[in-house]
Write an enzyme that holds these catalytic residues in place. Structure first.
Site, PDB file in Angstrom:
ATOM      1  CE  LYS A  89      -3.850   2.246   0.280  1.00 16.08           C
ATOM      2  NZ  LYS A  89      -3.426   2.956  -0.963  1.00 16.08           N
ATOM      3  CD  GLN A 110       3.331   4.718   2.231  1.00 12.78           C
ATOM      4  OE1 GLN A 110       3.887   5.538   1.534  1.00 12.78           O
ATOM      5  NE2 GLN A 110       2.257   5.008   2.942  1.00 12.78           N
ATOM      6  CE  LYS A 113       4.165   7.583   5.465  1.00 17.02           C
ATOM      7  NZ  LYS A 113       3.855   8.531   4.361  1.00 17.02           N
ATOM      8  CE  LYS A 125       4.856   7.333  -2.400  1.00 22.49           C
ATOM      9  NZ  LYS A 125       4.158   7.833  -1.197  1.00 22.49           N
ATOM     10  N   GLY A 164      -2.554   8.331  -4.238  1.00 27.05           N
ATOM     11  CA  GLY A 164      -1.898   9.535  -4.752  1.00 27.05           C
ATOM     12  C   GLY A 164      -0.633   9.886  -4.000  1.00 27.05           C
ATOM     13  CG  ASP A 165       3.613  10.919  -3.025  1.00 26.77           C
ATOM     14  OD1 ASP A 165       3.519  10.732  -1.809  1.00 26.77           O
ATOM     15  OD2 ASP A 165       4.596  11.497  -3.527  1.00 26.77           O
ATOM     16  CB  THR A 208      -2.008  13.723   4.259  1.00 25.22           C
ATOM     17  OG1 THR A 208      -2.408  12.610   3.465  1.00 25.22           O
ATOM     18  CG2 THR A 208      -0.554  13.590   4.646  1.00 25.22           C
ATOM     19  CG  ASN A 240      -3.856  16.225  -0.514  1.00 28.91           C
ATOM     20  OD1 ASN A 240      -3.401  15.754   0.527  1.00 28.91           O
ATOM     21  ND2 ASN A 240      -5.115  16.080  -0.851  1.00 28.91           N
ATOM     22  CB  SER A 383      -5.468   4.993   1.829  1.00 26.50           C
ATOM     23  OG  SER A 383      -5.247   6.030   0.909  1.00 26.50           O
TER      24      SER A 383
HETATM   25  P1  NDP Z   1       1.040  17.833  -4.366  1.00 27.88           P
HETATM   26  O1  NDP Z   1       1.460  17.428  -5.718  1.00 27.88           O
HETATM   27  O2  NDP Z   1      -0.392  18.056  -4.088  1.00 27.88           O
HETATM   28  O3  NDP Z   1       1.828  19.147  -3.895  1.00 27.88           O
HETATM   29  C1  NDP Z   1       3.216  19.149  -3.839  1.00 27.88           C
HETATM   30  C2  NDP Z   1       3.675  20.528  -3.414  1.00 27.88           C
HETATM   31  O4  NDP Z   1       5.069  20.520  -3.177  1.00 27.88           O
HETATM   32  C3  NDP Z   1       3.417  21.587  -4.487  1.00 27.88           C
HETATM   33  O5  NDP Z   1       3.221  22.811  -3.856  1.00 27.88           O
HETATM   34  C4  NDP Z   1       4.732  21.561  -5.267  1.00 27.88           C
HETATM   35  O6  NDP Z   1       4.991  22.780  -5.959  1.00 27.88           O
HETATM   36  C5  NDP Z   1       5.709  21.369  -4.133  1.00 27.88           C
HETATM   37  N1  NDP Z   1       6.915  20.670  -4.634  1.00 27.88           N
HETATM   38  C6  NDP Z   1       6.974  19.437  -5.187  1.00 27.88           C
HETATM   39  N2  NDP Z   1       8.227  19.127  -5.543  1.00 27.88           N
HETATM   40  C7  NDP Z   1       8.957  20.187  -5.209  1.00 27.88           C
HETATM   41  C8  NDP Z   1      10.325  20.484  -5.312  1.00 27.88           C
HETATM   42  N3  NDP Z   1      11.203  19.598  -5.834  1.00 27.88           N
HETATM   43  N4  NDP Z   1      10.745  21.698  -4.853  1.00 27.88           N
HETATM   44  C9  NDP Z   1       9.859  22.577  -4.304  1.00 27.88           C
HETATM   45  N5  NDP Z   1       8.548  22.351  -4.183  1.00 27.88           N
HETATM   46  C10 NDP Z   1       8.101  21.181  -4.622  1.00 27.88           C
HETATM   47  O7  NDP Z   1       1.631  16.704  -3.386  1.00 27.88           O
HETATM   48  P2  NDP Z   1       1.205  16.349  -1.901  1.00 27.88           P
HETATM   49  O8  NDP Z   1       0.780  17.563  -1.173  1.00 27.88           O
HETATM   50  O9  NDP Z   1       0.300  15.193  -1.974  1.00 27.88           O
HETATM   51  O10 NDP Z   1       2.586  15.820  -1.319  1.00 27.88           O
HETATM   52  C11 NDP Z   1       3.478  16.648  -0.599  1.00 27.88           C
HETATM   53  C12 NDP Z   1       4.381  15.778   0.255  1.00 27.88           C
HETATM   54  O11 NDP Z   1       3.567  15.025   1.170  1.00 27.88           O
HETATM   55  C13 NDP Z   1       5.212  14.743  -0.480  1.00 27.88           C
HETATM   56  O12 NDP Z   1       6.415  14.551   0.217  1.00 27.88           O
HETATM   57  C14 NDP Z   1       4.366  13.474  -0.381  1.00 27.88           C
HETATM   58  O13 NDP Z   1       5.159  12.312  -0.505  1.00 27.88           O
HETATM   59  C15 NDP Z   1       3.840  13.639   1.036  1.00 27.88           C
HETATM   60  N6  NDP Z   1       2.644  12.873   1.374  1.00 27.88           N
HETATM   61  C16 NDP Z   1       1.501  12.970   0.648  1.00 27.88           C
HETATM   62  C17 NDP Z   1       0.379  12.282   1.042  1.00 27.88           C
HETATM   63  C18 NDP Z   1      -0.939  12.426   0.350  1.00 27.88           C
HETATM   64  O14 NDP Z   1      -1.906  11.848   0.847  1.00 27.88           O
HETATM   65  N7  NDP Z   1      -1.052  13.166  -0.728  1.00 27.88           N
HETATM   66  C19 NDP Z   1       0.400  11.378   2.195  1.00 27.88           C
HETATM   67  C20 NDP Z   1       1.630  11.416   2.938  1.00 27.88           C
HETATM   68  C21 NDP Z   1       2.698  12.115   2.501  1.00 27.88           C
HETATM   69  P3  NDP Z   1       4.367  23.026  -7.439  1.00 27.88           P
HETATM   70  O15 NDP Z   1       2.925  23.336  -7.208  1.00 27.88           O
HETATM   71  O16 NDP Z   1       5.138  24.168  -7.998  1.00 27.88           O
HETATM   72  O17 NDP Z   1       4.594  21.748  -8.175  1.00 27.88           O
HETATM   73  O1  2IT Z   2       3.180   8.877   1.499  1.00 28.39           O
HETATM   74  C1  2IT Z   2       2.013   8.477   1.703  1.00 28.39           C
HETATM   75  O2  2IT Z   2       1.671   7.966   2.778  1.00 28.39           O
HETATM   76  C2  2IT Z   2       1.033   8.645   0.630  1.00 28.39           C
HETATM   77  N1  2IT Z   2       1.350   9.215  -0.413  1.00 28.39           N
HETATM   78  C3  2IT Z   2      -0.352   8.086   0.783  1.00 28.39           C
HETATM   79  C4  2IT Z   2      -0.364   6.620   0.509  1.00 28.39           C
HETATM   80  C5  2IT Z   2      -1.723   5.982   0.449  1.00 28.39           C
HETATM   81  O3  2IT Z   2      -1.750   4.800   0.086  1.00 28.39           O
HETATM   82  O4  2IT Z   2      -2.737   6.609   0.740  1.00 28.39           O
END
Ligand code: NDP
Ligand code: 2IT
Length: 450
Positions: A89, A110, A113, A125, A164-165, A208, A240, A383
């Site tokens: 997952k 993961q 976590k 992943k 998603g991620d 998240t 997100n 999830s």
């Molecule tokens: P999104 O794609 O929704 O947003 C990512 C954000 O981070 C955007 O603002 C993006 O900027 C910025 N970003 C991405 N890469 C870079 C970079 N190299 N340098 C600077 N800014 C960057 O992703 P999420 O919000 O879902 O994910 C954010 C983090 O949280 C990640 O580390 C992800 O692995 C983690 N995460 C996400 C989960 C989820 O449920 N979605 C769960 C747990 C962890 P821009 O808009 O310019 O691209």
């Molecule tokens: O990093 C993370 O925990 C996620 N991107 C969410 C993973 C999931 O299966 O919901």
């Protein structure tokens, strides 16, 4: 049988630069679990060596046609790391930087976590170097269909359940689900983060970010500190996780004053205007530069104007910081600045956003610090709630999902806190999370045999 040092040295001697980020994640876990890994049972079952390599890595070509009738080629991956506790997952990341090292780091994190959630989910992943930015909806759909043409061979509701991620939200999950259904004729919970109308869970979009703040709130209680009311906070990212962290901070009475994206940082002393942020990022998928056009008091700093060696978002004096963008976005220069400015707590929303040197600085300066694998587990927890709803063909209310999320985050915090105490490292949430996460997986691996 390899010991911790053999494994660390093996990684250091590997010549694959892309694996450095994976090594960083492994190194942190192995250092933390040193007090427990010496137990003969783990040695006898060679748990360490078995844990640091994925069960399998799938790499495939993704060929699709863009709006100008050009044929494009990307690389797709799925890393199925460990399924001792349940089906693999973990999310899918679509970003040009994606490679197998990044996905191994994320898949490895993961495992622990998902173990910490206490739910029946293993670790995995995947993703692609495809860049959704600037692509039309139709192009994103074409890519997702082509990606799923390969991926469907390796996943299933009881096998591996992606979500998603970075770069993968409800739009992408919808297209991926549609293609899976077309190929297999099966309407089943093979992906999470689906839109509500076809099997998504209420609260998954918020999970998240909300979870990060529930977790941080619980850490404040354990540290006998005042709650979030009137606290000034900084948040990085504007996707997100960042948006929903900001939203929950407001609900608890705090004032989040920053956000950022890959091009720049916004500092709004009056507090980030959430509706504007959502409109720019969720509706229009535009740059944060737009924010400063309508909020003229806010300061926008472009990436090229960031301070030497550091990041603008961490220059702002705050009590609590929430890195929610990406890995290694908070380094020792940033940590020093935050500490000099009096930061009391850093809670990771992104996966591994703080460098090892930054973490050491926080820990040596009495900053309450929580690693991502504990603090951002709310996304994957909801999830799993989605998998459970899909399996029983049921729908939870928003209130039920939120209540279960909050309970899960507060109980992870308690478990991590008590584990750290038991192992003589009171207040060290890194060691507490790694030890507690490791134990559940390792014990399951032993019970399941080789
Ligand atoms: P999104 O794609 O929704 O947003 C990512 C954000 O981070 C955007 O603002 C993006 O900027 C910025 N970003 C991405 N890469 C870079 C970079 N190299 N340098 C600077 N800014 C960057 O992703 P999420 O919000 O879902 O994910 C954010 C983090 O949280 C990640 O580390 C992800 O692995 C983690 N995460 C996400 C989960 C989820 O449920 N979605 C769960 C747990 C962890 P821009 O808009 O310019 O691209
Ligand atoms: O990093 C993370 O925990 C996620 N991107 C969410 C993973 C999931 O299966 O919901």
């Amino acid at each position: 049988m390899a010991n911790v040092d053999d494994i660390i040295n093996g990684f250091k001697n590997s010549n694959c630069a892309a694996d450095n980020i994976f090594f960083q994640a492994v190194d942190e876990v192995l250092e933390s679990i040193k007090p427990i890994i010496g137990e003969p049972i783990y040695n006898r079952h060679n748990i360490l060596e078995r844990l640091v390599s994925p069960d399998r890595e799938v790499k495939f070509k993704v060929t699709w046609m863009d709006d100008n009738q050009n044929i494009q080629v990307n690389t797709g991956y799925r890393v199925q790391f460990n399924n001792a506790l349940g089906p693999y997952k973990g999310g899918l990341r679509f970003h040009p930087s994606v490679n197998s090292g990044i996905l191994k780091f994320l898949g490895f994190e993961q495992i622990f976590k998902n173990s910490l959630t206490g739910l029946p989910i293993g670790g995995g992943k995947g993703g692609s170097d495809f860049n959704p930015k600037g692509k039309s909806d139709f192009e994103v759909m074409k890519f997702c269909s082509a990606f799923m043409t390969e991926l469907h061979k390796y996943i299933g509701p009881r096998i591996d359940v992606p979500a998603g991620d970075i770069g993968v939200g409800a739009r992408e999950i919808g297209y991926l689900f549609g293609e899976y259904k077309k190929i297999t004729s099966a309407y089943e919970g093979v992906l999470t983060g689906k839109p509500f109308m076809f099997g998504g869970s209420l609260m998954r979009p918020e999970a998240t970010g909300y979870g990060v703040v529930y977790f941080a709130d619980e850490m404040l209680k354990y540290a006998n500190k005042a709650d979030f009311k009137d606290r000034i906070c900084s948040v990085s990212g504007s996707g997100n996780v960042a948006i929903h962290t900001i939203e929950k901070l407001y609900q608890l009475g705090a004032k989040p004053v920053t956000c950022s994206d890959s091009k720049g940082t916004i500092y709004d002393q009056r507090g980030i205007a959430l509706d504007t942020l959502k409109d720019i990022k969720l509706n229009r998928r535009a740059s944060l530069e737009e924010y400063a056009k309508t909020h003229t008091d806010a300061i926008y700093t472009k990436v090229e104007d960031y301070p030497d060696g550091g990041h603008e978002v961490w220059q702002i004096p705050v009590e609590c910081a929430f890195p929610c963008a990406t890995q290694n976005e908070l380094n020792e220069v940033d940590a020093k600045t935050l500490i000099e400015n009096g930061v009391q707590m850093v809670t990771e929303g992104a996966n591994m956003p703080s460098t090892p040197k930054a973490i050491t600085l926080f820990q040596n300066n009495d900053v309450i610090f929580s690693p991502a694998k504990a603090a951002n587990a709310g996304g994957v927890a909801v999830s799993e709630f989605e998998m459970s709803q899909n399996a029983s063909m049921s729908k939870w209310t928003y209130e039920k999902a939120d209540e279960r999320l909050e309970q899960t985050m507060r109980s992870i915090c308690k478990r991590v806190h008590l584990t750290a105490k038991d192992y003589g490292v009171d207040g060290n949430y890194v060691d507490g999370a790694n030890i507690a996460g490791f134990k559940r997986v390792a014990d399951a691996m032993i019970a399941e045999g080789i």
